[in-house]
Design a protein around this motif. Structure first.
Motif, PDB file in Angstrom:
ATOM      1  N   LEU A 169      -4.530  35.303  27.915  1.00 55.96           N
ATOM      2  CA  LEU A 169      -4.008  33.339  28.323  1.00 55.96           C
ATOM      3  C   LEU A 169      -3.990  32.177  27.431  1.00 55.96           C
ATOM      4  CD1 LEU A 169      -3.767  33.721  31.828  1.00 55.96           C
ATOM      5  CD2 LEU A 169      -1.935  33.911  30.843  1.00 55.96           C
ATOM      6  N   ALA A 170      -5.234  32.497  27.132  1.00 58.43           N
ATOM      7  CA  ALA A 170      -5.085  31.242  25.832  1.00 58.43           C
ATOM      8  C   ALA A 170      -4.767  31.067  24.522  1.00 58.43           C
ATOM      9  CB  ALA A 170      -7.013  31.226  26.017  1.00 58.43           C
ATOM     10  N   GLU A 171      -4.825  32.722  24.501  1.00 56.94           N
ATOM     11  CA  GLU A 171      -4.379  32.611  22.386  1.00 56.94           C
ATOM     12  C   GLU A 171      -3.012  32.036  22.353  1.00 56.94           C
ATOM     13  OE1 GLU A 171      -3.472  36.353  19.449  1.00 56.94           O
ATOM     14  OE2 GLU A 171      -3.327  36.967  21.537  1.00 56.94           O
ATOM     15  N   PRO A 172      -1.814  31.711  22.860  1.00 58.37           N
ATOM     16  CA  PRO A 172      -0.885  31.594  22.519  1.00 58.37           C
ATOM     17  C   PRO A 172      -1.037  29.783  22.760  1.00 58.37           C
ATOM     18  CG  PRO A 172      -0.603  32.502  24.760  1.00 58.37           C
ATOM     19  CD  PRO A 172      -1.542  32.643  24.222  1.00 58.37           C
ATOM     20  N   LEU A 173      -1.590  29.186  23.493  1.00 54.93           N
ATOM     21  CA  LEU A 173      -2.081  27.873  23.763  1.00 54.93           C
ATOM     22  C   LEU A 173      -2.919  27.218  22.592  1.00 54.93           C
ATOM     23  CD1 LEU A 173      -2.547  27.625  27.661  1.00 54.93           C
ATOM     24  CD2 LEU A 173      -0.556  27.112  26.198  1.00 54.93           C
ATOM     25  N   MET A 174      -3.360  27.720  21.551  1.00 57.53           N
ATOM     26  CA  MET A 174      -3.984  28.039  20.409  1.00 57.53           C
ATOM     27  C   MET A 174      -3.593  27.922  19.034  1.00 57.53           C
ATOM     28  SD  MET A 174      -8.476  29.207  21.978  1.00 57.53           S
ATOM     29  CE  MET A 174      -8.895  28.339  23.549  1.00 57.53           C
ATOM     30  N   PRO A 175      -2.272  27.211  18.819  1.00 58.05           N
ATOM     31  CA  PRO A 175      -1.943  28.067  17.609  1.00 58.05           C
ATOM     32  C   PRO A 175      -2.858  27.204  16.219  1.00 58.05           C
ATOM     33  CG  PRO A 175      -1.192  26.027  18.900  1.00 58.05           C
ATOM     34  CD  PRO A 175      -2.038  26.646  19.775  1.00 58.05           C
ATOM     35  N   ASN A 176      -3.934  26.337  16.569  1.00 56.27           N
ATOM     36  CA  ASN A 176      -4.323  26.076  15.502  1.00 56.27           C
ATOM     37  C   ASN A 176      -5.476  26.419  15.268  1.00 56.27           C
ATOM     38  OD1 ASN A 176      -2.329  24.486  14.543  1.00 56.27           O
ATOM     39  ND2 ASN A 176      -2.336  23.336  15.769  1.00 56.27           N
ATOM     40  N   GLY A 177      -6.237  26.962  16.378  1.00 53.24           N
ATOM     41  CA  GLY A 177      -7.276  27.954  16.436  1.00 53.24           C
ATOM     42  C   GLY A 177      -7.828  27.480  17.846  1.00 53.24           C
ATOM     43  N   GLY A 178      -9.248  28.008  17.833  1.00 49.96           N
ATOM     44  CA  GLY A 178      -9.973  27.714  19.060  1.00 49.96           C
ATOM     45  C   GLY A 178     -10.817  27.987  19.101  1.00 49.96           C
ATOM     46  N   THR A 179     -11.781  27.552  20.665  1.00 48.28           N
ATOM     47  CA  THR A 179     -13.057  28.214  20.400  1.00 48.28           C
ATOM     48  C   THR A 179     -13.062  29.326  21.914  1.00 48.28           C
ATOM     49  OG1 THR A 179     -14.385  26.826  19.420  1.00 48.28           O
ATOM     50  CG2 THR A 179     -15.494  28.640  20.583  1.00 48.28           C
ATOM     51  N   LEU A 180     -13.252  30.195  22.450  1.00 46.46           N
ATOM     52  CA  LEU A 180     -13.892  31.201  23.342  1.00 46.46           C
ATOM     53  C   LEU A 180     -14.938  31.235  23.739  1.00 46.46           C
ATOM     54  CD1 LEU A 180     -10.613  33.889  23.399  1.00 46.46           C
ATOM     55  CD2 LEU A 180     -10.379  31.503  24.828  1.00 46.46           C
ATOM     56  N   LEU A 181     -15.873  30.852  25.029  1.00 44.95           N
ATOM     57  CA  LEU A 181     -17.147  31.045  25.308  1.00 44.95           C
ATOM     58  C   LEU A 181     -17.349  31.562  25.875  1.00 44.95           C
ATOM     59  CD1 LEU A 181     -17.631  27.571  24.234  1.00 44.95           C
ATOM     60  CD2 LEU A 181     -18.887  28.495  22.724  1.00 44.95           C
ATOM     61  N   ALA A 182     -18.902  32.344  26.585  1.00 44.70           N
ATOM     62  CA  ALA A 182     -18.546  33.176  27.958  1.00 44.70           C
ATOM     63  C   ALA A 182     -19.741  33.341  28.237  1.00 44.70           C
ATOM     64  CB  ALA A 182     -18.126  34.550  27.588  1.00 44.70           C
TER      65      ALA A 182
ATOM     66  N   GLY B  76      -9.683  36.678  14.964  1.00 41.04           N
ATOM     67  CA  GLY B  76     -10.250  35.736  13.941  1.00 41.04           C
ATOM     68  C   GLY B  76      -9.206  35.414  12.991  1.00 41.04           C
ATOM     69  N   GLU B  77      -7.834  36.447  12.801  1.00 41.10           N
ATOM     70  CA  GLU B  77      -7.081  35.693  12.004  1.00 41.10           C
ATOM     71  C   GLU B  77      -6.543  34.380  12.490  1.00 41.10           C
ATOM     72  OE1 GLU B  77      -4.434  38.961  11.342  1.00 41.10           O
ATOM     73  OE2 GLU B  77      -3.708  39.061  13.469  1.00 41.10           O
ATOM     74  N   LYS B  78      -6.211  34.699  13.913  1.00 39.24           N
ATOM     75  CA  LYS B  78      -5.525  33.087  14.614  1.00 39.24           C
ATOM     76  C   LYS B  78      -6.581  32.092  14.606  1.00 39.24           C
ATOM     77  CE  LYS B  78      -2.238  36.031  16.715  1.00 39.24           C
ATOM     78  NZ  LYS B  78      -1.757  36.306  17.801  1.00 39.24           N
ATOM     79  N   HIS B  79      -8.051  31.839  13.784  1.00 45.12           N
ATOM     80  CA  HIS B  79      -9.058  30.960  13.882  1.00 45.12           C
ATOM     81  C   HIS B  79      -9.287  30.470  14.943  1.00 45.12           C
ATOM     82  CE1 HIS B  79      -8.051  30.646   9.254  1.00 45.12           C
ATOM     83  NE2 HIS B  79      -6.871  30.146   9.635  1.00 45.12           N
ATOM     84  N   ILE B  80      -9.252  31.283  15.919  1.00 53.81           N
ATOM     85  CA  ILE B  80      -9.916  31.547  17.349  1.00 53.81           C
ATOM     86  C   ILE B  80     -11.068  32.402  17.571  1.00 53.81           C
ATOM     87  CG2 ILE B  80     -10.095  32.532  19.794  1.00 53.81           C
ATOM     88  CD1 ILE B  80      -6.095  31.781  19.473  1.00 53.81           C
ATOM     89  N   ARG B  81     -11.950  31.389  16.862  1.00 50.44           N
ATOM     90  CA  ARG B  81     -13.540  32.240  17.483  1.00 50.44           C
ATOM     91  C   ARG B  81     -14.119  32.275  18.258  1.00 50.44           C
ATOM     92  NH1 ARG B  81     -16.998  28.290  16.021  1.00 50.44           N
ATOM     93  NH2 ARG B  81     -15.612  26.541  16.705  1.00 50.44           N
ATOM     94  N   VAL B  82     -14.876  33.511  19.251  1.00 50.26           N
ATOM     95  CA  VAL B  82     -15.596  33.517  20.562  1.00 50.26           C
ATOM     96  C   VAL B  82     -16.642  33.892  20.776  1.00 50.26           C
ATOM     97  CG1 VAL B  82     -14.874  36.040  21.913  1.00 50.26           C
ATOM     98  CG2 VAL B  82     -13.213  35.186  20.074  1.00 50.26           C
ATOM     99  N   HIS B  83     -17.453  33.741  21.318  1.00 48.50           N
ATOM    100  CA  HIS B  83     -19.266  33.262  21.329  1.00 48.50           C
ATOM    101  C   HIS B  83     -19.520  33.830  23.048  1.00 48.50           C
ATOM    102  CE1 HIS B  83     -19.752  32.234  17.214  1.00 48.50           C
ATOM    103  NE2 HIS B  83     -19.300  30.194  17.732  1.00 48.50           N
ATOM    104  N   ALA B  84     -20.649  34.218  23.229  1.00 44.91           N
ATOM    105  CA  ALA B  84     -21.496  34.615  24.441  1.00 44.91           C
ATOM    106  C   ALA B  84     -22.616  33.521  24.066  1.00 44.91           C
ATOM    107  CB  ALA B  84     -21.872  36.310  24.391  1.00 44.91           C
TER     108      ALA B  84
END
Length: 268
Positions: free
Chosen positions: A143-156, A191-199
């Protein structure tokens, strides 16, 4: 636990490095929640916030915190209820149009499965724990992916029991291991959309969720004795690390599990 920002926090927030960023925080239950510590640091660093609460029973505990944080979005979110997570993102889309940060800090397993042996866990209990604690993070990412056109960060939020056997962590060990694996695969796919993901893997903390673990007080005492720093971490420590991972300072980091535990995880 120190419920006020530490001197280190006060120093860090002066930069307002998250000014103009928009952050969703899922999982605040009360003022002791890890999610609240993260939300507070995000806000003090300049971010605008969207905050969720589990249900009407939880709302009186979370709403004052959301108001204190100046949250632009405040919405119910029980990921086990069909459509609620999607509704949160629709509200974010309508309010902001985009999103920079999404933090997932929820986990659940039925008490009888959590406190019993893994080998005795029920089919339904395992499915529920996996859905709420792991798959809902994947759904959040989708759900977050389309709202992050310029990249973003997901955290768990994870825990050391994902990688090593922690007595009494039981069912949640394999579930958190799945969550950390999901973080790595999502980091690769997004990653190719500059969305970084971390635990993020905090050390033992006195939270409502942790109170469901058998002999948790023993775990806290042992953590203090064994951690090289000799202290428990607090929710501000986790919040500062979460904030760092969302900034340009961490722009080349993704797919990692970051321990915030005073060095406890390095000990045999």
């Amino acid at each position: 636990m120190n419920d006020q920002p530490t001197d280190l926090t006060k120093t860090a927030i002066q930069s307002k490095v998250l000014h103009g960023k928009r952050a969703l925080v899922i999982g605040i239950a009360n003022e002791h929640s890890i999610a609240y510590g993260c939300a507070r640091v995000f806000r003090e660093l300049g971010a605008d916030l969207a905050v969720t609460y589990l249900n009407e029973k939880a709302r009186p505990y979370v709403e004052p915190l959301a108001k204190e944080l100046g949250a632009s979005v405040f919405a119910p979110c029980d990921v086990a209820q069909s459509g609620q997570l999607e509704a949160v993102f629709e509200q974010i889309r309508g309010t902001w149009g985009n999103l920079d940060i999404a933090l997932h800090s929820i986990a659940f397993a039925p008490k009888e499965d959590l406190q019993g042996r893994l080998v005795d866990s029920s089919d339904e209990g395992f499915k529920v724990a996996m859905d709420i604690s792991c798959h809902s993070f994947i759904r959040m990412a989708r759900l977050a992916e389309p709202l992050m056109p310029n990249g973003g960060t997901l955290l768990a939020m994870s825990y050391h029991g994902a990688n090593k056997v922690v007595p009494n962590y039981n069912l949640m060990g394999p579930v958190k291991a799945a969550l950390e694996s999901a973080v790595r695969y999502l980091a690769y796919e997004l990653g190719e959309k500059h969305i970084r993901v971390h635990a993020i893997s905090p050390g033992p903390l006195k939270t409502r969720a942790a109170s469901g673990l058998k002999d948790f007080d023993v775990l806290l005492s042992e953590a203090i004795e064994r951690a090289p720093i000799g202290e428990l971490v607090d929710i501000d420590d986790v919040g500062l690390t979460a904030a760092y991972l969302t900034t340009p300072f961490a722009r080349r980091l993704t797919g990692t599990t970051t321990y915030v535990d005073g060095g406890l995880s390095i000990m045999a």
